[in-house]
Motif scaffolding. Structure first.
Motif, PDB file in Angstrom:
ATOM      1  N   PRO A 118       0.787  -1.424  -0.014  1.00  0.00           N
ATOM      2  CA  PRO A 118      -0.010   0.036   0.009  1.00  0.00           C
ATOM      3  C   PRO A 118       0.709   1.398  -0.056  1.00  0.00           C
ATOM      4  O   PRO A 118       1.820   1.577   0.679  1.00  0.00           O
ATOM      5  CB  PRO A 118      -0.788  -0.064   1.225  1.00  0.00           C
ATOM      6  CG  PRO A 118      -0.887  -1.425   1.635  1.00  0.00           C
ATOM      7  CD  PRO A 118       0.397  -2.254   1.105  1.00  0.00           C
ATOM      8  N   VAL A 119       0.634   2.360  -0.841  1.00  0.00           N
ATOM      9  CA  VAL A 119       1.001   3.584  -0.810  1.00  0.00           C
ATOM     10  C   VAL A 119       0.634   4.068   0.550  1.00  0.00           C
ATOM     11  O   VAL A 119       1.594   4.680   1.360  1.00  0.00           O
ATOM     12  CB  VAL A 119       0.441   4.488  -1.820  1.00  0.00           C
ATOM     13  CG1 VAL A 119       0.985   5.798  -1.801  1.00  0.00           C
ATOM     14  CG2 VAL A 119       1.103   3.785  -3.115  1.00  0.00           C
ATOM     15  N   PHE A 120      -0.578   4.208   1.047  1.00  0.00           N
ATOM     16  CA  PHE A 120      -0.995   4.894   2.387  1.00  0.00           C
ATOM     17  C   PHE A 120      -1.042   3.675   3.325  1.00  0.00           C
ATOM     18  O   PHE A 120      -1.350   2.573   3.328  1.00  0.00           O
ATOM     19  CB  PHE A 120      -2.497   5.126   1.887  1.00  0.00           C
ATOM     20  CG  PHE A 120      -2.744   6.209   1.032  1.00  0.00           C
ATOM     21  CD1 PHE A 120      -2.144   7.465   1.274  1.00  0.00           C
ATOM     22  CD2 PHE A 120      -3.386   6.017  -0.140  1.00  0.00           C
ATOM     23  CE1 PHE A 120      -2.343   8.485   0.145  1.00  0.00           C
ATOM     24  CE2 PHE A 120      -3.525   6.863  -1.127  1.00  0.00           C
ATOM     25  CZ  PHE A 120      -3.142   8.390  -0.855  1.00  0.00           C
ATOM     26  N   HIS A 121      -0.500   3.887   4.375  1.00  0.00           N
ATOM     27  CA  HIS A 121      -0.166   3.037   5.449  1.00  0.00           C
ATOM     28  C   HIS A 121      -1.391   3.418   6.609  1.00  0.00           C
ATOM     29  O   HIS A 121      -1.148   4.223   7.269  1.00  0.00           O
ATOM     30  CB  HIS A 121       1.026   3.085   6.147  1.00  0.00           C
ATOM     31  CG  HIS A 121       1.506   1.891   7.017  1.00  0.00           C
ATOM     32  ND1 HIS A 121       1.976   2.277   8.310  1.00  0.00           N
ATOM     33  CD2 HIS A 121       1.208   0.645   7.051  1.00  0.00           C
ATOM     34  CE1 HIS A 121       2.211   1.027   8.843  1.00  0.00           C
ATOM     35  NE2 HIS A 121       1.622   0.218   8.357  1.00  0.00           N
TER      36      HIS A 121
ATOM     37  N   TRP B   5      -9.438  16.956   0.211  1.00  0.00           N
ATOM     38  CA  TRP B   5     -10.443  16.090   0.619  1.00  0.00           C
ATOM     39  C   TRP B   5      -9.875  14.686   0.733  1.00  0.00           C
ATOM     40  O   TRP B   5     -10.299  13.943   1.719  1.00  0.00           O
ATOM     41  CB  TRP B   5     -11.461  15.900  -0.913  1.00  0.00           C
ATOM     42  CG  TRP B   5     -12.469  15.141  -0.455  1.00  0.00           C
ATOM     43  CD1 TRP B   5     -13.828  15.579   0.104  1.00  0.00           C
ATOM     44  CD2 TRP B   5     -12.694  13.789  -0.688  1.00  0.00           C
ATOM     45  NE1 TRP B   5     -14.619  14.459   0.198  1.00  0.00           N
ATOM     46  CE2 TRP B   5     -14.126  13.216  -0.047  1.00  0.00           C
ATOM     47  CE3 TRP B   5     -11.929  12.824  -1.070  1.00  0.00           C
ATOM     48  CZ2 TRP B   5     -14.233  11.811  -0.170  1.00  0.00           C
ATOM     49  CZ3 TRP B   5     -12.291  11.432  -1.236  1.00  0.00           C
ATOM     50  CH2 TRP B   5     -13.295  11.201  -0.834  1.00  0.00           C
ATOM     51  N   LEU B   6      -8.705  14.299  -0.020  1.00  0.00           N
ATOM     52  CA  LEU B   6      -8.230  13.189   0.089  1.00  0.00           C
ATOM     53  C   LEU B   6      -7.431  12.971   1.179  1.00  0.00           C
ATOM     54  O   LEU B   6      -7.486  12.007   1.898  1.00  0.00           O
ATOM     55  CB  LEU B   6      -7.235  12.800  -1.192  1.00  0.00           C
ATOM     56  CG  LEU B   6      -6.408  11.453  -1.191  1.00  0.00           C
ATOM     57  CD1 LEU B   6      -7.573  10.239  -1.324  1.00  0.00           C
ATOM     58  CD2 LEU B   6      -5.594  11.606  -2.324  1.00  0.00           C
ATOM     59  N   GLY B   7      -6.669  13.857   1.633  1.00  0.00           N
ATOM     60  CA  GLY B   7      -6.026  14.148   2.740  1.00  0.00           C
ATOM     61  C   GLY B   7      -6.665  13.837   4.020  1.00  0.00           C
ATOM     62  O   GLY B   7      -6.017  13.519   5.125  1.00  0.00           O
ATOM     63  N   ARG B   8      -8.035  14.000   3.940  1.00  0.00           N
ATOM     64  CA  ARG B   8      -8.778  14.011   5.055  1.00  0.00           C
ATOM     65  C   ARG B   8      -9.443  12.500   5.510  1.00  0.00           C
ATOM     66  O   ARG B   8      -9.738  11.936   6.479  1.00  0.00           O
ATOM     67  CB  ARG B   8     -10.018  14.866   5.184  1.00  0.00           C
ATOM     68  CG  ARG B   8      -9.685  16.179   5.129  1.00  0.00           C
ATOM     69  CD  ARG B   8     -10.948  17.059   4.900  1.00  0.00           C
ATOM     70  NE  ARG B   8     -10.455  18.649   4.714  1.00  0.00           N
ATOM     71  CZ  ARG B   8     -10.981  19.413   5.412  1.00  0.00           C
ATOM     72  NH1 ARG B   8     -11.955  19.531   6.419  1.00  0.00           N
ATOM     73  NH2 ARG B   8     -10.491  20.912   5.325  1.00  0.00           N
ATOM     74  N   GLN B   9      -8.804  11.540   4.573  1.00  0.00           N
ATOM     75  CA  GLN B   9      -9.074  10.150   4.663  1.00  0.00           C
ATOM     76  C   GLN B   9      -8.068   9.348   4.925  1.00  0.00           C
ATOM     77  O   GLN B   9      -8.269   8.280   5.275  1.00  0.00           O
ATOM     78  CB  GLN B   9      -9.739   9.616   3.024  1.00  0.00           C
ATOM     79  CG  GLN B   9     -10.787  10.618   2.432  1.00  0.00           C
ATOM     80  CD  GLN B   9     -12.075  10.287   3.104  1.00  0.00           C
ATOM     81  OE1 GLN B   9     -12.380   9.252   3.746  1.00  0.00           O
ATOM     82  NE2 GLN B   9     -12.631  11.613   3.302  1.00  0.00           N
ATOM     83  N   VAL B  10      -6.532   9.894   5.185  1.00  0.00           N
ATOM     84  CA  VAL B  10      -5.417   9.236   5.245  1.00  0.00           C
ATOM     85  C   VAL B  10      -4.842  10.049   6.567  1.00  0.00           C
ATOM     86  O   VAL B  10      -5.161  11.014   6.810  1.00  0.00           O
ATOM     87  CB  VAL B  10      -4.559   9.074   3.969  1.00  0.00           C
ATOM     88  CG1 VAL B  10      -5.468   8.319   3.149  1.00  0.00           C
ATOM     89  CG2 VAL B  10      -4.369  10.480   3.520  1.00  0.00           C
ATOM     90  N   GLN B  11      -3.962   9.265   7.013  1.00  0.00           N
ATOM     91  CA  GLN B  11      -2.966   9.833   7.998  1.00  0.00           C
ATOM     92  C   GLN B  11      -1.733  10.494   7.475  1.00  0.00           C
ATOM     93  O   GLN B  11      -1.031  11.216   8.261  1.00  0.00           O
ATOM     94  CB  GLN B  11      -2.590   8.766   9.176  1.00  0.00           C
ATOM     95  CG  GLN B  11      -3.703   8.075  10.048  1.00  0.00           C
ATOM     96  CD  GLN B  11      -3.479   6.653  10.345  1.00  0.00           C
ATOM     97  OE1 GLN B  11      -3.420   5.617   9.788  1.00  0.00           O
ATOM     98  NE2 GLN B  11      -2.799   6.547  11.724  1.00  0.00           N
ATOM     99  N   GLU B  12      -1.591  10.286   6.223  1.00  0.00           N
ATOM    100  CA  GLU B  12      -0.424  11.027   5.855  1.00  0.00           C
ATOM    101  C   GLU B  12      -0.515  12.601   5.228  1.00  0.00           C
ATOM    102  O   GLU B  12      -1.727  12.869   4.834  1.00  0.00           O
ATOM    103  CB  GLU B  12      -0.118  10.146   4.253  1.00  0.00           C
ATOM    104  CG  GLU B  12       0.756   8.976   4.359  1.00  0.00           C
ATOM    105  CD  GLU B  12      -0.173   7.751   4.758  1.00  0.00           C
ATOM    106  OE1 GLU B  12       0.368   6.666   4.629  1.00  0.00           O
ATOM    107  OE2 GLU B  12      -1.540   7.968   4.792  1.00  0.00           O
ATOM    108  N   ASP B  13       0.501  13.258   5.208  1.00  0.00           N
ATOM    109  CA  ASP B  13       0.588  14.293   4.535  1.00  0.00           C
ATOM    110  C   ASP B  13       0.693  14.227   3.019  1.00  0.00           C
ATOM    111  O   ASP B  13       1.388  13.007   2.851  1.00  0.00           O
ATOM    112  CB  ASP B  13       1.837  15.302   5.058  1.00  0.00           C
ATOM    113  CG  ASP B  13       1.438  15.750   6.431  1.00  0.00           C
ATOM    114  OD1 ASP B  13       0.346  16.284   6.584  1.00  0.00           O
ATOM    115  OD2 ASP B  13       2.499  15.807   7.438  1.00  0.00           O
ATOM    116  N   LEU B  14      -0.039  14.973   2.371  1.00  0.00           N
ATOM    117  CA  LEU B  14       0.191  14.724   0.894  1.00  0.00           C
ATOM    118  C   LEU B  14       0.747  16.208   0.086  1.00  0.00           C
ATOM    119  O   LEU B  14       0.246  17.307   0.473  1.00  0.00           O
ATOM    120  CB  LEU B  14      -1.327  14.536   0.338  1.00  0.00           C
ATOM    121  CG  LEU B  14      -2.147  13.227   1.006  1.00  0.00           C
ATOM    122  CD1 LEU B  14      -3.382  13.314   0.170  1.00  0.00           C
ATOM    123  CD2 LEU B  14      -1.334  12.280   0.831  1.00  0.00           C
ATOM    124  N   LEU B  15       1.806  15.831  -0.760  1.00  0.00           N
ATOM    125  CA  LEU B  15       2.290  16.990  -1.162  1.00  0.00           C
ATOM    126  C   LEU B  15       2.364  16.554  -2.831  1.00  0.00           C
ATOM    127  O   LEU B  15       2.800  15.609  -3.134  1.00  0.00           O
ATOM    128  CB  LEU B  15       3.684  17.052  -0.824  1.00  0.00           C
ATOM    129  CG  LEU B  15       3.907  17.579   0.720  1.00  0.00           C
ATOM    130  CD1 LEU B  15       5.408  17.371   1.261  1.00  0.00           C
ATOM    131  CD2 LEU B  15       3.348  18.796   0.886  1.00  0.00           C
TER     132      LEU B  15
END
Length: 310
Positions: free
Chosen positions: A29-32, A121-131
């Motif tokens: 997975p990209v998102f953990h 919006w996507l960032g509010r579904q995951v624990q990761e910071d997104l850049l």
């Protein structure tokens, strides 16, 4: 179904101080999703965004189409990796989304009206910071959009529009040692072949959000002693991934941050000895950049004491 990657952020540290050291994900997975902390960390994001949205989220308008591709890919990646928690179905230009961990459902029209930037919006579904970076060798791969809620002493507003080399300009030796290889990694990254890397630091607060707006940490550093370092110093690890989008010349950079008190990790004498050895190999300018210099000696004393218990 792809099983969750058994990623251990707190492995015994190794002396790779300033290397790209990126490895293929091989379908992991990209998102953990760190299930034990998912609810708390997403809730913390939402609280920060509610009060300081423009501080933590910024984007250029011409990045919007790439952000829409990112959203579409991101929900698909979550559903692929964790079908027990996330459901995504596409019908034409609409996406049905279900996040069972948060008890949320949504129907999203791609390239339509959305109250948030798609990356937010996507960032509010995951624990990761997104850049999100533009793949542009002439411009040095500038930062064009991001949601950055859990930074380690930097903020997105200071980095927007800057090329990779300038973003990492404060890092000692970056330009001379790894700027070229980092730029080449981004330029040559292929869709469907994401990579990951690990980055470590030591901090004097357990907070995920260590934004510069919180002020100086000099007082906390001055209070570190060999007796209290185990409780007042924290080992902070970033699991970073890079993903090339299919349709747009852009790369997603994700950062999932994990923090643990030093005492928990130094209970393993081999771990304590390895960290002490690593700190003694790090160049003084890198120690200063990481903010460790003010409490290096009591920290080493604590680690040597912990290692000797073995």
């Amino acid at each position: 179904m792809v099983e969750a990657w058994p990623f251990d952020p707190f492995v015994i540290p190794t002396p790779n101080v300033l290397r790209v050291s990126a490895y293929p994900l091989h379908g992991a997975p990209v998102f953990h999703v760190d299930l034990a902390h998912y609810q708390d960390e997403v809730s913390l994001k939402l609280a920060l965004l509610k009060t300081h949205l423009s501080y933590y989220v910024q984007a250029y308008p011409d990045s919007l189409s790439a952000q829409w591709e990112l959203l579409e890919w991101g929900v698909g990646e979550l559903a692929r990796s964790y079908p027990q928690w996330f459901v995504m179905r596409r019908r034409g230009d609409e996406i049905y989304w279900e996040n069972r961990l948060l008890g949320q459902t949504a129907t999203i029209k791609l390239n339509g009206d959305l109250d948030l930037w798609p990356i937010d919006w996507l960032g509010r579904q995951v624990q990761e910071d997104l850049l999100l970076m533009a793949v542009d060798e002439l411009s040095g791969h500038p930062l064009i959009a991001g949601q950055l809620c859990f930074p380690n002493r930097w903020c997105i507003g200071d980095k927007m529009g800057l090329p990779l080399a300038a973003i990492h300009g404060p890092v000692p030796g970056f330009r001379e040692q790894i700027a070229y290889s980092t730029n080449q990694l981004v330029a040559r990254l292929l869709p469907q072949r994401p990579v990951w890397r690990r980055n470590w630091s030591l901090v004097v607060l357990p907070d995920l959000d260590l934004s510069p707006r919180l002020g100086s940490l000099d007082e906390q550093k001055a209070a570190i002693t060999a007796e209290n370092a185990g409780e007042r110093v924290f080992y902070r690890v970033e699991r970073q991934t890079l993903v090339r989008l299919n349709r747009h010349p852009s790369v997603l950079f994700t950062v999932h941050t994990y923090v643990a008190p030093l005492a928990r990790l130094a209970a393993n004498p081999r771990w304590a000895a390895a960290l002490a050895a690593l700190l003694q190999q790090v160049e003084p300018d890198m120690l200063a950049y990481k903010g460790i210099t003010p409490y290096l000696q009591p920290l080493l004393a604590y680690l040597h004491q912990s290692a000797e218990r073995g």
